[in-house]
Design a protein around this motif. Structure first.
Motif, PDB file in Angstrom:
ATOM      1  N   LEU A   2       0.967  -1.144  -0.180  1.00 22.80           N
ATOM      2  CA  LEU A   2       0.101   0.035   0.051  1.00 22.80           C
ATOM      3  C   LEU A   2       0.768   1.135   0.023  1.00 22.80           C
ATOM      4  N   GLU A   3       0.398   2.293  -0.582  1.00 24.61           N
ATOM      5  CA  GLU A   3       1.228   3.513  -0.625  1.00 24.61           C
ATOM      6  C   GLU A   3       1.001   4.322   0.622  1.00 24.61           C
ATOM      7  N   LEU A   4       1.470   3.795   1.553  1.00 21.10           N
ATOM      8  CA  LEU A   4       1.293   4.270   3.038  1.00 21.10           C
ATOM      9  C   LEU A   4       2.674   4.294   3.617  1.00 21.10           C
ATOM     10  N   ALA A   5       3.018   5.368   4.662  1.00 24.75           N
ATOM     11  CA  ALA A   5       4.093   4.974   5.329  1.00 24.75           C
ATOM     12  C   ALA A   5       3.905   4.867   6.905  1.00 24.75           C
ATOM     13  N   TYR A   6       4.868   4.380   7.546  1.00 23.70           N
ATOM     14  CA  TYR A   6       4.661   4.152   9.180  1.00 23.70           C
ATOM     15  C   TYR A   6       5.538   4.790   9.981  1.00 23.70           C
ATOM     16  N   ASP A   7       5.165   4.983  11.211  1.00 23.08           N
ATOM     17  CA  ASP A   7       5.945   5.384  12.099  1.00 23.08           C
ATOM     18  C   ASP A   7       6.287   4.397  13.318  1.00 23.08           C
ATOM     19  N   ASP A   8       7.465   3.936  13.496  1.00 25.85           N
ATOM     20  CA  ASP A   8       7.423   3.069  14.426  1.00 25.85           C
ATOM     21  C   ASP A   8       7.652   3.642  15.769  1.00 25.85           C
ATOM     22  N   THR A   9       6.580   3.216  16.674  1.00 25.88           N
ATOM     23  CA  THR A   9       6.464   3.919  18.151  1.00 25.88           C
ATOM     24  C   THR A   9       6.895   3.111  19.081  1.00 25.88           C
ATOM     25  N   GLY A  10       7.623   1.919  18.738  1.00 28.77           N
ATOM     26  CA  GLY A  10       8.469   1.171  19.668  1.00 28.77           C
ATOM     27  C   GLY A  10       7.442   0.231  20.248  1.00 28.77           C
ATOM     28  N   GLU A  11       8.152  -0.601  21.215  1.00 28.80           N
ATOM     29  CA  GLU A  11       7.451  -1.556  22.206  1.00 28.80           C
ATOM     30  C   GLU A  11       6.365  -0.969  23.285  1.00 28.80           C
ATOM     31  N   HIS A  12       5.123  -1.563  23.293  1.00 31.18           N
ATOM     32  CA  HIS A  12       4.135  -0.886  24.232  1.00 31.18           C
ATOM     33  C   HIS A  12       3.763  -2.330  25.216  1.00 31.18           C
ATOM     34  N   SER A  13       3.740  -2.039  26.481  1.00 24.46           N
ATOM     35  CA  SER A  13       3.102  -3.022  27.420  1.00 24.46           C
ATOM     36  C   SER A  13       1.631  -2.649  27.462  1.00 24.46           C
ATOM     37  N   LEU A  14       0.929  -3.619  26.841  1.00 23.76           N
ATOM     38  CA  LEU A  14      -0.679  -3.338  26.765  1.00 23.76           C
ATOM     39  C   LEU A  14      -1.345  -4.242  27.811  1.00 23.76           C
ATOM     40  N   LYS A  15      -2.341  -3.659  28.452  1.00 22.03           N
ATOM     41  CA  LYS A  15      -3.021  -4.212  29.457  1.00 22.03           C
ATOM     42  C   LYS A  15      -3.553  -5.728  29.254  1.00 22.03           C
ATOM     43  N   ASN A  16      -3.253  -6.489  30.167  1.00 26.06           N
ATOM     44  CA  ASN A  16      -3.671  -8.212  29.976  1.00 26.06           C
ATOM     45  C   ASN A  16      -2.843  -8.960  28.993  1.00 26.06           C
ATOM     46  N   ILE A  17      -2.104  -8.172  28.260  1.00 29.10           N
ATOM     47  CA  ILE A  17      -1.166  -8.815  27.332  1.00 29.10           C
ATOM     48  C   ILE A  17       0.355  -9.054  27.749  1.00 29.10           C
ATOM     49  N   GLU A  18       0.700 -10.374  27.698  1.00 28.35           N
ATOM     50  CA  GLU A  18       1.917 -11.139  28.628  1.00 28.35           C
ATOM     51  C   GLU A  18       3.012 -10.243  27.861  1.00 28.35           C
ATOM     52  N   GLN A  19       3.176 -10.045  26.707  1.00 31.62           N
ATOM     53  CA  GLN A  19       4.528  -9.885  26.068  1.00 31.62           C
ATOM     54  C   GLN A  19       4.266  -8.282  25.251  1.00 31.62           C
ATOM     55  N   PRO A  20       5.320  -7.697  25.431  1.00 27.57           N
ATOM     56  CA  PRO A  20       5.411  -6.133  24.952  1.00 27.57           C
ATOM     57  C   PRO A  20       4.964  -6.294  23.443  1.00 27.57           C
ATOM     58  N   ILE A  21       4.121  -5.391  22.833  1.00 31.02           N
ATOM     59  CA  ILE A  21       4.006  -5.409  21.496  1.00 31.02           C
ATOM     60  C   ILE A  21       4.564  -4.244  20.725  1.00 31.02           C
ATOM     61  N   ARG A  22       5.085  -4.414  19.539  1.00 32.78           N
ATOM     62  CA  ARG A  22       5.722  -3.247  18.835  1.00 32.78           C
ATOM     63  C   ARG A  22       4.437  -2.613  18.011  1.00 32.78           C
ATOM     64  N   VAL A  23       4.213  -1.278  18.032  1.00 34.11           N
ATOM     65  CA  VAL A  23       3.003  -0.926  17.358  1.00 34.11           C
ATOM     66  C   VAL A  23       3.699   0.430  16.363  1.00 34.11           C
ATOM     67  N   TYR A  24       3.007   0.420  15.128  1.00 36.81           N
ATOM     68  CA  TYR A  24       3.367   1.319  14.134  1.00 36.81           C
ATOM     69  C   TYR A  24       2.040   2.160  14.211  1.00 36.81           C
ATOM     70  N   ASP A  25       2.211   3.617  13.705  1.00 29.66           N
ATOM     71  CA  ASP A  25       1.386   4.501  13.566  1.00 29.66           C
ATOM     72  C   ASP A  25       1.392   4.534  12.061  1.00 29.66           C
ATOM     73  N   VAL A  26       0.147   4.456  11.347  1.00 29.36           N
ATOM     74  CA  VAL A  26       0.049   4.866   9.779  1.00 29.36           C
ATOM     75  C   VAL A  26      -0.164   6.120   9.790  1.00 29.36           C
ATOM     76  N   VAL A  27       0.830   6.540   8.619  1.00 33.81           N
ATOM     77  CA  VAL A  27       1.080   8.267   8.357  1.00 33.81           C
ATOM     78  C   VAL A  27       0.071   8.294   7.060  1.00 33.81           C
ATOM     79  N   LEU A  28      -1.274   9.035   7.441  1.00 40.75           N
ATOM     80  CA  LEU A  28      -2.032   9.079   6.356  1.00 40.75           C
ATOM     81  C   LEU A  28      -1.961  10.604   5.542  1.00 40.75           C
ATOM     82  N   ASP A  29      -1.956  10.593   4.343  1.00 46.50           N
ATOM     83  CA  ASP A  29      -2.211  11.670   3.676  1.00 46.50           C
ATOM     84  C   ASP A  29      -1.165  12.772   3.889  1.00 46.50           C
TER      85      ASP A  29
END
Length: 614
Positions: free
Chosen positions: A186-213
């Motif tokens: 897809l013609e989209l860009a992504y910002d790596d926001t790093g790993e996040h400790s999410l509630k009730n999720i055992e392992q940290p999850i790496r999250v990316y923000d989609v850059v729109l327009d």
């Protein structure tokens, strides 16, 4: 027994947002494993690898607290016209809708991200002109899920819901598994926001923000969609009446309104218009909730206590993101010094907000002749009734203010505004002459009075003196760039000159600064849409009027007639003539000051189709 008829949304999961008792997504999908309900469970439950999209409306509770019916109607429209079609077009399935949230599954992770991007782009465009902007947070995850009938569970669903909760308003956030599988498809860009400790999720999850327009211009609404706040933006809330006497409410509001006006004189501040910031009065919302709704960096709040000849004004400046009090001060003064107190508050706020602003400019925040306090009070009361289009109740306060202070510019401006309301009621030329004369007097007494110039500009439009009107409106806006009335009147001038597209854009731009405007702003926007032959949109705009003057019925009649709705057109003409029985096509076109003959001919033909007598 007669058969029971279900409402149309009962059989359509895409319309079940009306069920406000259903738990929110994060609670609904919190099961790590499905609940064993007995024999046959294994036969009904399967596992799949699916892309899960979780969406939620930002600040929904605050929005319903302000206007529940309007928010529900606006959200219904968004589901039906934007969200559901985007899901269907990309072969998604809406698993459930829960009040202000939705859970959707996709067989393709690419389709899920493409759908989310399309929804957020469409919402950004919608919010440019919508009276009630709505923003989604969207989170997407690709994972193993448990399918139980029409429902889905498991950690793959939970992660999507948790990612949605940390997404930016108007944004899309995705897990690393989604980012990896989408790749460059897809013609989209992504910002790596790093790993996040999410509630009730055992392992940290790496999250990316989609850059729109990213290449599009950053308008104020798009800034809202990205979660950022306009630099130097401030909203002044109505000051509270700490004495508790309802009769003194207008006095406290007047202090706050004058502070707002003085702040608006500074071009490097983005000041939210009065109609928007004052609409939160009595709603019981926190300053942070209001700041989020208006998308501002700072909130000015305070209170006034008046006892006898003394007055105490307390004011504070709050940083909206943190809720931290940046500055606070209390002023105890003799009541005759109230305007000096106001000027001191304005100067201090300006210096705090804009440290680079030279002290000389701050000291000039308010250099004007100070009226007597009693005259000031009368003008505030008159303003209250003018806003309600109640000229008979406003005029005695105007006259009393002028008896108390014959050289009070604001009182003459209010007389002009009152005469304008009287003119709108019956289109009598003498009211227009009185409006222009009062506005000229206001300017003569205070050449820097933005409101006086704006009202004179409007009077001159109606008197067909277009060039002179333009000069006064330009002067009004140069004196106070945040004067929503002057900007709206400038759009009116563009409209009467035949520049319909520019007039419409001006009103749309104004809605960004004043997202909850006075209802008459929609009248100007509606007329631009009518002249652009966008009749259905014009009907919606005209219908927002709380106090429809006689000519609003004529405008609606023209729209219906052009759409072929002759029954509705005739009904509006009957409403018009019940108020103005002598009204004819010729008189109507004469009252509406369009400059070009072709525009007057268009109106005449439209009224003829609607059934107005010649």
């Amino acid at each position: 027994m007669a058969a029971t008829t279900l409402p149309d949304f009962a059989c359509d999961p895409a319309k079940q947002y009306l069920d406000f008792q259903t738990p929110r997504i994060a609670r609904t999908v919190s099961h790590a494993q499905p609940i064993d309900c007995g024999i046959g469970m294994a036969e009904q439950t399967t596992r799949r690898l699916l892309a899960i999209l979780a969406a939620d409306v930002v600040g929904y509770s605050s929005m319903t607290g302000i206007d529940e019916a309007g928010t529900v109607a606006a959200l219904r429209e968004v589901w039906q016209e934007i969200f559901n079609p985007a899901v269907t077009a990309r072969h998604g399935r809406i698993v459930k809708m829960m009040g202000d949230g939705a859970l959707v599954e996709f067989p393709s992770v690419v389709s899920a991200v493409e759908c989310a991007a399309a929804i957020q782009r469409s919402m950004g465009q919608r919010n440019l002109v919508a009276r009630a902007p709505i923003q989604f947070r969207i989170g997407i995850n690709l994972g193993d899920i448990i399918v139980d009938g029409d429902d889905i569970f498991g950690e793959g669903v939970n992660i999507a819901a948790r990612i949605e909760a940390i997404a930016k308003p108007g944004g899309v956030s995705v897990s690393a598994s989604v980012r990896e599988n989408v790749g460059n498809k897809l013609e989209l860009a992504y910002d790596d926001t790093g790993e996040h400790s999410l509630k009730n999720i055992e392992q940290p999850i790496r999250v990316y923000d989609v850059v729109l327009d990213a290449a599009l211009p950053k308008t104020a609404t798009m800034a809202r969609a990205s979660g950022t706040r306009t630099k130097g933006s401030v909203a002044v809330l109505p000051f509270s009446n700490m004495r508790g006497d309802p009769e003194q409410d207008y006095f406290a509001e007047g202090i706050a309104e004058d502070i707002l006006t003085e702040l608006s004189r500074f071009r490097n501040l983005f000041v939210i218009a009065r109609n928007s910031s004052f609409s939160f009065k009595g709603k019981g919302l926190s300053t942070q909730e209001i700041a989020n709704a208006l998308n501002v960096e700072y909130i000015v709040a305070g209170g006034v206590r008046r006892i006898g000849k003394r007055v105490r004004v307390a004011a504070q400046l709050i940083h909206s993101a943190t809720g931290q009090e940046v500055w606070a001060e209390r002023y105890d003064r003799e009541v005759e010094d109230i305007f000096a107190v106001q000027d001191e508050v304005v100067r201090t706020i300006v210096v705090t907000l804009e440290s680079r602003l030279q002290l000389a400019i701050a000291n000039d925040a308010s250099k004007r002749n100070l009226p007597s306090l009693a005259a000031y009070e009368c003008v505030q009361l008159a303003k209250k009734y003018v806003a309600l289009h109640d000229a008979p109740r406003a005029m005695p306060f105007v006259e009393r203010a002028l008896q108390l202070d014959a050289e009070y510019a604001a009182a003459y401006a209010m007389r002009a505004a009152t005469s304008y309301v009287q003119y709108l009621e019956n289109a009598q030329a003498n009211m227009l002459d009185e409006m222009a004369a009062a506005a000229r007097t206001a300017i003569a007494l205070d050449e820097g009075d933005s409101t006086g110039h704006a009202l004179l500009g409007m009077a001159l439009i109606l008197k067909r003196q277009y060039e002179l009107a333009a000069s006064h409106l330009e002067r009004a806006i140069s004196l106070n760039p945040a004067n929503a009335v002057a900007i709206a009147y400038q759009a009116e001038l563009l409209l009467r000159n035949g520049d319909f597209d520019i007039a419409l854009k001006t009103m749309d731009d104004l809605l960004q600064r004043d997202p909850i405007p006075a209802t008459w702003h929609w009248e100007i926007r509606g007329m631009a849409l009518l002249m652009l032959r966008r009749y259905q949109e014009a009907i919606l705009a005209f219908s927002r009027q709380i106090h429809p003057f006689w000519y609003i019925h004529g405008d609606l009649a023209m729209c219906h007639a052009r759409l072929g709705h002759l029954g509705e057109a005739r009904a509006e003409i009957e409403k018009l003539t019940s108020v103005m029985p002598e009204m004819t096509i010729g008189l109507y076109v004469e009252v509406e000051p369009f400059r070009k003959q072709e525009d007057r001919d268009f109106m005449a033909e439209s009224l003829r189709l609607a059934g107005l007598p010649e």
